[in-house]
Design a protein around this motif. Structure first.
Motif, PDB file in Angstrom:
ATOM      1  N   ASN A 197      47.810  -4.851   1.225  1.00 52.38           N
ATOM      2  CA  ASN A 197      47.826  -3.658   0.382  1.00 52.38           C
ATOM      3  C   ASN A 197      48.211  -2.416   1.176  1.00 52.38           C
ATOM      4  N   ALA A 198      47.712  -2.326   2.402  1.00 55.93           N
ATOM      5  CA  ALA A 198      48.024  -1.159   3.230  1.00 55.93           C
ATOM      6  C   ALA A 198      49.517  -1.071   3.509  1.00 55.93           C
ATOM      7  N   GLU A 199      50.155  -2.203   3.775  1.00 56.12           N
ATOM      8  CA  GLU A 199      51.593  -2.197   4.041  1.00 56.12           C
ATOM      9  C   GLU A 199      52.389  -1.898   2.774  1.00 56.12           C
ATOM     10  N   VAL A 200      51.971  -2.482   1.666  1.00 58.28           N
ATOM     11  CA  VAL A 200      52.662  -2.235   0.397  1.00 58.28           C
ATOM     12  C   VAL A 200      52.565  -0.755   0.023  1.00 58.28           C
ATOM     13  N   ASP A 201      51.403  -0.165   0.236  1.00 54.76           N
ATOM     14  CA  ASP A 201      51.211   1.247  -0.101  1.00 54.76           C
ATOM     15  C   ASP A 201      52.159   2.162   0.663  1.00 54.76           C
ATOM     16  N   HIS A 202      52.605   1.729   1.835  1.00 51.66           N
ATOM     17  CA  HIS A 202      53.518   2.532   2.650  1.00 51.66           C
ATOM     18  C   HIS A 202      54.984   2.203   2.373  1.00 51.66           C
ATOM     19  N   SER A 203      55.242   1.437   1.331  1.00 48.25           N
ATOM     20  CA  SER A 203      56.601   0.993   1.032  1.00 48.25           C
ATOM     21  C   SER A 203      57.095   1.589  -0.280  1.00 48.25           C
ATOM     22  N   SER A 204      58.396   1.775  -0.358  1.00 48.54           N
ATOM     23  CA  SER A 204      59.022   2.258  -1.594  1.00 48.54           C
ATOM     24  C   SER A 204      59.826   1.167  -2.287  1.00 48.54           C
ATOM     25  N   VAL A 205      60.529   0.347  -1.498  1.00 45.06           N
ATOM     26  CA  VAL A 205      61.351  -0.723  -2.052  1.00 45.06           C
ATOM     27  C   VAL A 205      60.965  -2.031  -1.373  1.00 45.06           C
ATOM     28  N   ALA A 262      44.982  -7.867  -7.333  1.00 43.71           N
ATOM     29  CA  ALA A 262      45.179  -7.077  -8.544  1.00 43.71           C
ATOM     30  C   ALA A 262      45.368  -5.600  -8.191  1.00 43.71           C
ATOM     31  N   ARG A 263      44.625  -5.145  -7.203  1.00 43.84           N
ATOM     32  CA  ARG A 263      44.768  -3.754  -6.754  1.00 43.84           C
ATOM     33  C   ARG A 263      46.182  -3.478  -6.258  1.00 43.84           C
ATOM     34  N   ARG A 264      46.812  -4.451  -5.598  1.00 41.13           N
ATOM     35  CA  ARG A 264      48.168  -4.261  -5.079  1.00 41.13           C
ATOM     36  C   ARG A 264      49.169  -4.063  -6.212  1.00 41.13           C
ATOM     37  N   GLN A 265      48.893  -4.634  -7.364  1.00 40.84           N
ATOM     38  CA  GLN A 265      49.826  -4.545  -8.480  1.00 40.84           C
ATOM     39  C   GLN A 265      49.930  -3.142  -9.061  1.00 40.84           C
ATOM     40  N   GLU A 266      48.972  -2.277  -8.730  1.00 38.02           N
ATOM     41  CA  GLU A 266      49.047  -0.890  -9.193  1.00 38.02           C
ATOM     42  C   GLU A 266      50.288  -0.192  -8.648  1.00 38.02           C
ATOM     43  N   TRP A 267      50.785  -0.688  -7.515  1.00 44.79           N
ATOM     44  CA  TRP A 267      51.990  -0.128  -6.887  1.00 44.79           C
ATOM     45  C   TRP A 267      53.166  -0.136  -7.854  1.00 44.79           C
ATOM     46  N   LEU A 268      53.216  -1.127  -8.735  1.00 41.58           N
ATOM     47  CA  LEU A 268      54.343  -1.275  -9.655  1.00 41.58           C
ATOM     48  C   LEU A 268      54.425  -0.140 -10.673  1.00 41.58           C
ATOM     49  N   SER A 269      53.318   0.520 -10.933  1.00 43.68           N
ATOM     50  CA  SER A 269      53.303   1.569 -11.959  1.00 43.68           C
ATOM     51  C   SER A 269      53.596   2.957 -11.402  1.00 43.68           C
ATOM     52  N   GLU A 270      53.823   3.038 -10.089  1.00 45.50           N
ATOM     53  CA  GLU A 270      54.031   4.346  -9.471  1.00 45.50           C
ATOM     54  C   GLU A 270      55.515   4.702  -9.420  1.00 45.50           C
ATOM     55  N   ARG A 271      55.825   5.943  -9.760  1.00 49.97           N
ATOM     56  CA  ARG A 271      57.201   6.416  -9.797  1.00 49.97           C
ATOM     57  C   ARG A 271      57.856   6.296  -8.415  1.00 49.97           C
ATOM     58  N   GLY A 272      59.116   5.908  -8.412  1.00 47.57           N
ATOM     59  CA  GLY A 272      59.873   5.827  -7.167  1.00 47.57           C
ATOM     60  C   GLY A 272      59.793   4.477  -6.478  1.00 47.57           C
ATOM     61  N   PRO A 282      67.055 -22.962  -0.579  1.00 49.55           N
ATOM     62  CA  PRO A 282      65.868 -22.195  -0.983  1.00 49.55           C
ATOM     63  C   PRO A 282      64.654 -22.627  -0.163  1.00 49.55           C
ATOM     64  N   ALA A 283      64.397 -21.906   0.901  1.00 55.11           N
ATOM     65  CA  ALA A 283      63.310 -22.270   1.824  1.00 55.11           C
ATOM     66  C   ALA A 283      62.130 -21.312   1.650  1.00 55.11           C
ATOM     67  N   ASN A 284      61.339 -21.156   2.701  1.00 53.41           N
ATOM     68  CA  ASN A 284      60.094 -20.399   2.627  1.00 53.41           C
ATOM     69  C   ASN A 284      60.241 -19.029   1.987  1.00 53.41           C
ATOM     70  N   GLY A 285      59.201 -18.657   1.227  1.00 51.25           N
ATOM     71  CA  GLY A 285      59.177 -17.325   0.635  1.00 51.25           C
ATOM     72  C   GLY A 285      59.051 -16.251   1.706  1.00 51.25           C
ATOM     73  N   PHE A 286      59.541 -15.062   1.388  1.00 56.13           N
ATOM     74  CA  PHE A 286      59.423 -13.931   2.316  1.00 56.13           C
ATOM     75  C   PHE A 286      59.509 -12.624   1.549  1.00 56.13           C
ATOM     76  N   TRP A 287      59.015 -11.573   2.191  1.00 58.56           N
ATOM     77  CA  TRP A 287      59.028 -10.227   1.625  1.00 58.56           C
ATOM     78  C   TRP A 287      59.627  -9.275   2.660  1.00 58.56           C
ATOM     79  N   VAL A 288      60.517  -8.408   2.215  1.00 60.44           N
ATOM     80  CA  VAL A 288      61.102  -7.389   3.084  1.00 60.44           C
ATOM     81  C   VAL A 288      60.641  -6.033   2.574  1.00 60.44           C
TER      82      VAL A 288
END
Length: 283
Positions: A105-113, A157-167, A220-226
């Motif tokens: 969550n901390a890393e996602v919160d610091h991300s825009s895309v 579930a808390r991380r999903q709040e990121w989706l509702s934020e502008r930008g 189609p191999a291992n999942g990843f997030w950038v």
């Protein structure tokens, strides 16, 4: 295990060997040091040979036993340096699943895309609570970790709040296998798939599906997030990898773009999801 990680572990082992041989009272053999520590002597050779990763507690005990307690800070810094990138599940889950979600969550919160690829499971950012609960329980059972699944579900579930934020923009690709994998009971998966169809067209989500029938240019191999072109997070059975060097991030970006060429969007993605949804009625 990555070459860089193994080289760093071997370098730490070499430093431990050096400290053992420089014991103020005279060079210690491996068995002598093991005896002082109450360890099997094989552990000393595994640590020094880069075959086993020391814990902070191991390093503190070793630095004291070789008569060089001041070396602990250096050894701990070396350990932290390579564990920043390779985070073993055994070590992470010793604290429980909840803290793992908090770090995410901390890393996602610091991300825009965020660009994500998942080949076998619905991405956490889009999971229903029930689906997430089954996924996390399976991993807890696999690793024999603490039973704090409900804390982890709330964290996800808390991380999903990121989706509702502008930008913010979540650009996600899912292989069709993830839509059909019964990691949970069919009724739970049905509700999860309904949620996915509802996400299509959301202004912060670009949802693409790679059908089984699509021609692909990379397996189609291992999942990843950038995250913001600054950090890649990917998983294997033994560890989670956090990779931040520019070349590696660029490589994963290239893989994502290549997979995207095989994806369908909008109504076509809706049709693939609905086909998976209809197949559940026959089970």
């Amino acid at each position: 295990m990555s070459t860089d990680y193994q080289q760093a572990r071997e370098a730490l082992g070499a430093r431990l060997r050096e400290l053992r041989k420089k014991h103020p009272g005279g060079k210690l053999t491996g068995p002598q040091l093991a005896s002082l520590l109450g360890w099997p002597h094989s552990k000393i050779y595994k640590l020094e040979g880069g075959k086993q990763t020391a814990t902070r507690e191991d390093l503190r005990a070793l630095s004291d036993a070789v008569g060089c307690p001041e070396a602990f800070a250096e050894l701990a810094a070396r350990l932290a340096g390579f564990e920043t990138h390779i985070r073993s599940w055994r070590r992470q889950l010793a604290e429980g699943h909840g803290p793992v979600q908090q770090r995410w969550n901390a890393e996602v919160d610091h991300s825009s895309v965020i660009h994500a690829w998942e080949e076998a499971v619905i991405p956490g950012m889009l999971q229903t609570a029930d689906y997430a609960r089954y996924v996390l329980r399976h991993y807890a059972h696999l690793h024999g970790s603490s039973d704090d699944v409900e804390d982890a579900v709330r964290g996800r579930a808390r991380r999903q709040e990121w989706l509702s934020e502008r930008g913010h923009r979540f650009r996600v690709l899912i292989w069709e296998a993830a839509l059909r994998s019964l990691i949970c009971p069919p009724p739970v998966l049905a509700i999860q798939l309904d949620r996915l169809t509802a996400m299509i067209g959301m202004d912060t989500v670009d949802l693409g599906v790679v059908p089984f029938t699509a021609s692909v240019k990379v397996a189609p191999a291992n999942g990843f997030w950038v995250l913001d072109d600054r950090l890649v997070i990917t998983e294997d059975w033994h560890a989670e990898l956090w990779l931040d060097d520019a070349d590696t991030v660029a490589l994963y970006g290239k893989v994502w773009n290549t997979l995207r060429e095989s994806a369908v969007y909008g109504a076509d993605a809706h049709n693939v999801i609905n086909a998976a949804r209809r197949s559940l009625n026959t089970r």
